[in-house]
Design a protein around this motif. Sequence first.
Motif, PDB file in Angstrom:
ATOM      1  N   ASN A   5      11.349  30.692   4.088  1.00 60.11           N
ATOM      2  CA  ASN A   5      10.601  29.742   3.290  1.00 60.11           C
ATOM      3  C   ASN A   5       9.691  29.007   4.399  1.00 60.11           C
ATOM      4  O   ASN A   5      10.203  28.065   5.189  1.00 60.11           O
ATOM      5  CB  ASN A   5      11.523  28.758   2.512  1.00 60.11           C
ATOM      6  CG  ASN A   5      10.736  28.235   1.623  1.00 60.11           C
ATOM      7  OD1 ASN A   5      10.121  28.699   0.741  1.00 60.11           O
ATOM      8  ND2 ASN A   5      11.109  27.039   1.166  1.00 60.11           N
ATOM      9  N   PRO A   6       8.192  29.303   4.148  1.00 65.10           N
ATOM     10  CA  PRO A   6       7.599  30.156   3.425  1.00 65.10           C
ATOM     11  C   PRO A   6       8.195  31.785   3.863  1.00 65.10           C
ATOM     12  O   PRO A   6       8.182  31.946   4.870  1.00 65.10           O
ATOM     13  CB  PRO A   6       5.927  29.951   3.781  1.00 65.10           C
ATOM     14  CG  PRO A   6       6.103  28.522   4.385  1.00 65.10           C
ATOM     15  CD  PRO A   6       7.305  28.614   5.027  1.00 65.10           C
ATOM     16  N   SER A  49       7.983  35.471   4.495  1.00 66.82           N
ATOM     17  CA  SER A  49       7.181  36.506   5.158  1.00 66.82           C
ATOM     18  C   SER A  49       7.585  37.826   4.723  1.00 66.82           C
ATOM     19  O   SER A  49       8.653  38.404   4.846  1.00 66.82           O
ATOM     20  CB  SER A  49       7.435  36.431   6.707  1.00 66.82           C
ATOM     21  OG  SER A  49       6.939  37.288   7.436  1.00 66.82           O
ATOM     22  N   PRO A  50       6.684  38.727   4.158  1.00 63.96           N
ATOM     23  CA  PRO A  50       5.140  38.528   4.463  1.00 63.96           C
ATOM     24  C   PRO A  50       4.329  38.035   3.327  1.00 63.96           C
ATOM     25  O   PRO A  50       3.142  38.047   3.379  1.00 63.96           O
ATOM     26  CB  PRO A  50       4.842  40.169   4.605  1.00 63.96           C
ATOM     27  CG  PRO A  50       5.614  40.548   3.699  1.00 63.96           C
ATOM     28  CD  PRO A  50       6.829  39.906   3.894  1.00 63.96           C
ATOM     29  N   THR A  51       4.967  37.577   2.173  1.00 67.53           N
ATOM     30  CA  THR A  51       4.268  37.091   0.953  1.00 67.53           C
ATOM     31  C   THR A  51       3.805  35.713   1.203  1.00 67.53           C
ATOM     32  O   THR A  51       2.648  35.450   0.391  1.00 67.53           O
ATOM     33  CB  THR A  51       5.252  37.019  -0.172  1.00 67.53           C
ATOM     34  OG1 THR A  51       6.283  36.025  -0.038  1.00 67.53           O
ATOM     35  CG2 THR A  51       6.142  38.286  -0.169  1.00 67.53           C
ATOM     36  N   GLY A  52       4.026  34.900   1.849  1.00 66.03           N
ATOM     37  CA  GLY A  52       3.665  33.599   1.880  1.00 66.03           C
ATOM     38  C   GLY A  52       4.160  32.466   0.700  1.00 66.03           C
ATOM     39  O   GLY A  52       3.773  31.531   0.734  1.00 66.03           O
ATOM     40  N   GLN A  53       4.797  32.997  -0.180  1.00 67.31           N
ATOM     41  CA  GLN A  53       5.315  32.167  -1.104  1.00 67.31           C
ATOM     42  C   GLN A  53       6.300  31.058  -0.563  1.00 67.31           C
ATOM     43  O   GLN A  53       7.187  31.508   0.112  1.00 67.31           O
ATOM     44  CB  GLN A  53       5.860  32.887  -2.473  1.00 67.31           C
ATOM     45  CG  GLN A  53       4.879  33.763  -3.155  1.00 67.31           C
ATOM     46  CD  GLN A  53       4.156  32.747  -3.995  1.00 67.31           C
ATOM     47  OE1 GLN A  53       4.040  31.656  -4.019  1.00 67.31           O
ATOM     48  NE2 GLN A  53       3.159  33.431  -4.847  1.00 67.31           N
ATOM     49  N   VAL A  54       6.271  29.949  -1.168  1.00 73.56           N
ATOM     50  CA  VAL A  54       7.189  28.786  -1.000  1.00 73.56           C
ATOM     51  C   VAL A  54       7.963  28.294  -2.167  1.00 73.56           C
ATOM     52  O   VAL A  54       7.545  27.916  -3.289  1.00 73.56           O
ATOM     53  CB  VAL A  54       6.224  27.643  -0.225  1.00 73.56           C
ATOM     54  CG1 VAL A  54       7.246  26.514   0.265  1.00 73.56           C
ATOM     55  CG2 VAL A  54       5.306  28.057   0.593  1.00 73.56           C
ATOM     56  N   PHE A  75       3.365  25.188   8.651  1.00 73.46           N
ATOM     57  CA  PHE A  75       1.955  25.618   7.824  1.00 73.46           C
ATOM     58  C   PHE A  75       1.785  24.990   6.344  1.00 73.46           C
ATOM     59  O   PHE A  75       0.781  25.144   5.857  1.00 73.46           O
ATOM     60  CB  PHE A  75       1.705  27.033   8.069  1.00 73.46           C
ATOM     61  CG  PHE A  75       1.516  27.657   9.357  1.00 73.46           C
ATOM     62  CD1 PHE A  75       0.469  27.384  10.194  1.00 73.46           C
ATOM     63  CD2 PHE A  75       2.530  28.241   9.837  1.00 73.46           C
ATOM     64  CE1 PHE A  75       0.277  27.956  11.460  1.00 73.46           C
ATOM     65  CE2 PHE A  75       2.553  28.941  11.243  1.00 73.46           C
ATOM     66  CZ  PHE A  75       1.399  28.604  12.060  1.00 73.46           C
ATOM     67  N   VAL A  76       3.114  24.574   5.763  1.00 67.69           N
ATOM     68  CA  VAL A  76       3.093  24.089   4.647  1.00 67.69           C
ATOM     69  C   VAL A  76       3.307  22.582   4.290  1.00 67.69           C
ATOM     70  O   VAL A  76       3.414  22.201   3.358  1.00 67.69           O
ATOM     71  CB  VAL A  76       3.941  24.797   3.568  1.00 67.69           C
ATOM     72  CG1 VAL A  76       3.344  26.484   3.566  1.00 67.69           C
ATOM     73  CG2 VAL A  76       5.526  24.941   4.100  1.00 67.69           C
ATOM     74  N   LYS A  96       5.736  30.046  16.139  1.00 70.26           N
ATOM     75  CA  LYS A  96       4.634  30.494  15.297  1.00 70.26           C
ATOM     76  C   LYS A  96       3.326  28.914  15.607  1.00 70.26           C
ATOM     77  O   LYS A  96       2.445  28.904  16.121  1.00 70.26           O
ATOM     78  CB  LYS A  96       4.709  30.452  13.907  1.00 70.26           C
ATOM     79  CG  LYS A  96       5.923  31.717  13.666  1.00 70.26           C
ATOM     80  CD  LYS A  96       5.410  32.941  14.455  1.00 70.26           C
ATOM     81  CE  LYS A  96       6.534  33.943  14.237  1.00 70.26           C
ATOM     82  NZ  LYS A  96       6.328  35.219  14.855  1.00 70.26           N
ATOM     83  N   ALA A  97       4.008  27.879  14.799  1.00 70.73           N
ATOM     84  CA  ALA A  97       2.892  26.724  14.937  1.00 70.73           C
ATOM     85  C   ALA A  97       2.632  26.387  16.212  1.00 70.73           C
ATOM     86  O   ALA A  97       1.875  25.660  16.653  1.00 70.73           O
ATOM     87  CB  ALA A  97       3.412  25.633  14.030  1.00 70.73           C
TER      88      ALA A  97
END
Length: 440
Positions: free
Chosen positions: A364-365, A367-372, A400-401, A423-424
């Motif tokens: 969450n989010p 991966s790979p859909t990006g949904q949160v 990122f969210v 990542k970030a």
Amino acid sequence: MTTGHPRPSTVVAEADAAQREAIYRIRHDVYAVELGQHPVNTAGRLTDRLDDVNRYLVALRDGEVAAFVSITPPGPLGYSVDKYFERPEMPLDLDGGTYEIRLLTVLEQHRDTDLAATLMVAAYRWIEARGGRTVVAIGRDEVTPMYVRGGMRRTGLTTTSGAVTFELMHADVAEVRAAFDALEPVVAAIERAVDWRLHVPLRKPAACFHGGVSFEAVGVGLDDLGRHRDVVNADVLDAWFPPAPAVLDALHDELPWLLRTSPPVDCAGLVAAVATARGLDPACVLPGAGSSDLIFRALPRWLDRSSRVVLLDPTYGEYAHVLEKVVGCRVERLPLERSDDYRPDLAALVDLVASGPDLVVLVNPNSPTGQVLTVDEVDLLLRAAPPSTRVWVDETYVDFVGQTVEPLIRRHDHLVVCKSMSKAYALSGARVAYLAAAAH
């Protein structure tokens, strides 16, 4: 299984409410009227108590049900084979990983086609994708060879119902998988001829390995690191920007010392920095050499082959790899629909969580859909979960969210949050990650 092709007009899908009603009427026509296994009734429909839990897969021709098969999942209602055989006489254990395939039915006008074989393939894949361990069925004499080619073992135990004799058969899912691999021409024919609309793909997805392939292009000897400039790294999603300038400056200035000096054994400085930055008690922070290190260390320690785990599908593939290939536990997937923009069905997810799996994994989010899932939605899931169910939330992409569920560890002892600096922070090569959970 024959190798003829179903006509291209065939659609394979999970039955909706209207199609289930059609199935109940077909069951009456076939099993009451045609085969005499049940009394004919004035309602013209046939159901049983297992229909509360059965899942029906259908083959449609011109939008109408041409064939169907039923799958009974493990649960307190048992299986239809219990009606015909006593469990002590069955040469198998009907445990929490057993699924029953039953009621394989093809309408008379379609019985010269491969619809029966197509639906058996669909049923096997449905069971395999949900982490089933064993399959049980009772097959009519005339279709027993098809079951055997599909990996089922005969037991010699038979029963007669109406005008039909059945034999009890069973198989490990691994045996079915081996049979499928040997039936590649049949699977390829189905792939060409059928409009496959099941949430489960016809072919089992290839194992997802996290990184490594791109380094084969760079050169495993690492004798020319400059080659990375000519390689598109698509086997792992690393940051597309460099680390912070202060990080690069510190590494540059102190690199000789860092390379020749043994690191601290307890990562106390990292734990303190994370705790301060995140507002956590240091006792709630466990560092690791990247999130993969934490996944590989924690999950095999908590789980065994008898464990049940819930995953979203699709999600980060390393979880399925560890759970199925390393631990060997049962994985139950909640399919994410393209038509819903891959957003999880929250009500269905709550039901799965409330059923008491040993572990629920949420990236969450995602991966790979990006949904949160929002913090409130995760909190809802945590409140639905029994205390014995761990909920693992992977927040690798959370920066990122702009939200995190870390504060929820103060209220939920069964929440574990996995955080990565890869990542970030663009620090994949540094292998820095941590778990946040209530101190025990």
